[in-house]
Design an enzyme around this catalytic site. Structure first.
Site, PDB file in Angstrom:
ATOM      1  N   CYS A  88       0.834  -1.209   0.000  1.00 31.37           N
ATOM      2  CA  CYS A  88       0.000   0.000   0.000  1.00 31.37           C
ATOM      3  C   CYS A  88       0.875   1.268   0.000  1.00 31.37           C
ATOM      4  CB  CYS A  88      -1.001  -0.047   1.137  1.00 31.37           C
ATOM      5  SG  CYS A  88      -2.420   0.993   0.813  1.00 31.37           S
ATOM      6  N   HIS A 187      -3.141  -5.171   1.567  1.00 28.30           N
ATOM      7  CA  HIS A 187      -2.453  -5.352   2.855  1.00 28.30           C
ATOM      8  C   HIS A 187      -2.334  -6.843   3.196  1.00 28.30           C
ATOM      9  CE1 HIS A 187      -2.413  -1.159   4.428  1.00 28.30           C
ATOM     10  NE2 HIS A 187      -3.357  -1.018   3.511  1.00 28.30           N
ATOM     11  N   GLU A 189      -0.684  -8.226   5.332  1.00 30.94           N
ATOM     12  CA  GLU A 189      -0.414  -8.438   6.762  1.00 30.94           C
ATOM     13  C   GLU A 189      -1.687  -8.586   7.577  1.00 30.94           C
ATOM     14  OE1 GLU A 189      -0.145  -5.750   5.077  1.00 30.94           O
ATOM     15  OE2 GLU A 189      -0.841  -4.025   6.228  1.00 30.94           O
TER      16      GLU A 189
HETATM   17  N1  GLN Z   1      -3.325   6.316   0.687  1.00 33.00           N
HETATM   18  C1  GLN Z   1      -2.138   6.029   1.424  1.00 33.00           C
HETATM   19  C2  GLN Z   1      -0.911   6.688   0.823  1.00 33.00           C
HETATM   20  O1  GLN Z   1      -0.927   7.234  -0.223  1.00 33.00           O
HETATM   21  C3  GLN Z   1      -1.879   4.556   1.510  1.00 33.00           C
HETATM   22  C4  GLN Z   1      -2.921   3.879   2.351  1.00 33.00           C
HETATM   23  C5  GLN Z   1      -2.443   2.651   3.032  1.00 33.00           C
HETATM   24  O2  GLN Z   1      -1.241   2.374   3.112  1.00 33.00           O
HETATM   25  N2  GLN Z   1      -3.368   1.925   3.589  1.00 33.00           N
HETATM   26  O3  GLN Z   1       0.102   6.631   1.425  1.00 33.00           O
END
Ligand code: GLN
Length: 204
Positions: A88, A187, A189
């Site tokens: 992410c 994610h 995790e």
């Molecule tokens: N939108 C977040 C970003 O740009 C990422 C979101 C997340 O890691 N759950 O960093």
């Protein structure tokens, strides 16, 4: 010898511990037998055999990487062949280029791809879907939270999973691998499926 004394120390895996869901990654890595090293200083990078860049907020992590004097050291470690997994916000940080970043936002690079930040739009701010995991055609349950997607990538980037029907009609890459560098928009995790982390450990 008892079972306990027979256990050997697993690989030493760092989790970038500036911000984000550090604990969840540490729990998965520990469950897979790794010894987790929280990374906040450049010197800690020398102690690890792989690195996880967690989800969280890429803009904050970018600022903290620079404030902690870690940015150049992490780039050098990745360039030097340290296996790395970014999820992410971590995927955003591993991208060569970002769409939808904030003014002045930098990445570490590492994967020749362009990532769109917060790509999925409001209605799918957070969602759970079953993806096809392309390496073996199996299903992977994936949780997306204000996730990016991969907008463009070089021909030598391997796409591990795509997601269609989220925001537009196209299928977008949401998990990629480039040599020893893995990035997922979701994610891994928090899904209970440890295969992405295992893939990182297999790269050591
Ligand atoms: N939108 C977040 C970003 O740009 C990422 C979101 C997340 O890691 N759950 O960093």
């Amino acid at each position: 010898m008892s079972e306990q004394t027979k256990q050997t120390e697993g690989p030493r895996v760092g989790v970038l511990a500036l911000q984000g869901d550090v604990r969840e990654h540490a729990a998965v890595l520990t469950a897979l037998g790794a010894t987790v090293v929280p990374v906040r200083r450049a010197a800690e990078l020398a102690q690890i055999q792989a690195l996880v860049i967690p989800g969280g907020e890429s803009t904050t992590m970018d600022k903290l990487l620079r404030a902690f004097g870690l940015r150049d050291a992490v780039i050098a470690a990745i360039d030097g062949g340290l296996p790395v997994l970014g999820s992410c916000a971590g995927m955003v940080l591993l991208a060569r280029n970002i769409e939808g970043g904030i003014e002045g936002q930098q990445t570490l690079g590492g994967i020749p791809m362009t990532v769109r930040r917060n790509a999925f739009g409001r209605q799918v701010d957070s969602s759970e879907v079953a993806l096809e995991w392309k390496p073996d055609g199996s299903q992977m349950h994936a949780t997306f939270i204000r996730a990016p997607w991969v907008e463009a990538y070089d021909a030598d980037v391997e796409v591990l999973a795509t997601l269609a029907g989220a925001g537009d009609d196209e299928a977008h890459a949401v998990a990629v691998r480039y040599g020893k560098r893995i990035a997922t928009a979701f994610h891994p995790e928090i899904s209970g499926d440890h295969r992405v982390h295992q893939l990182l450990l297999d790269l050591i």
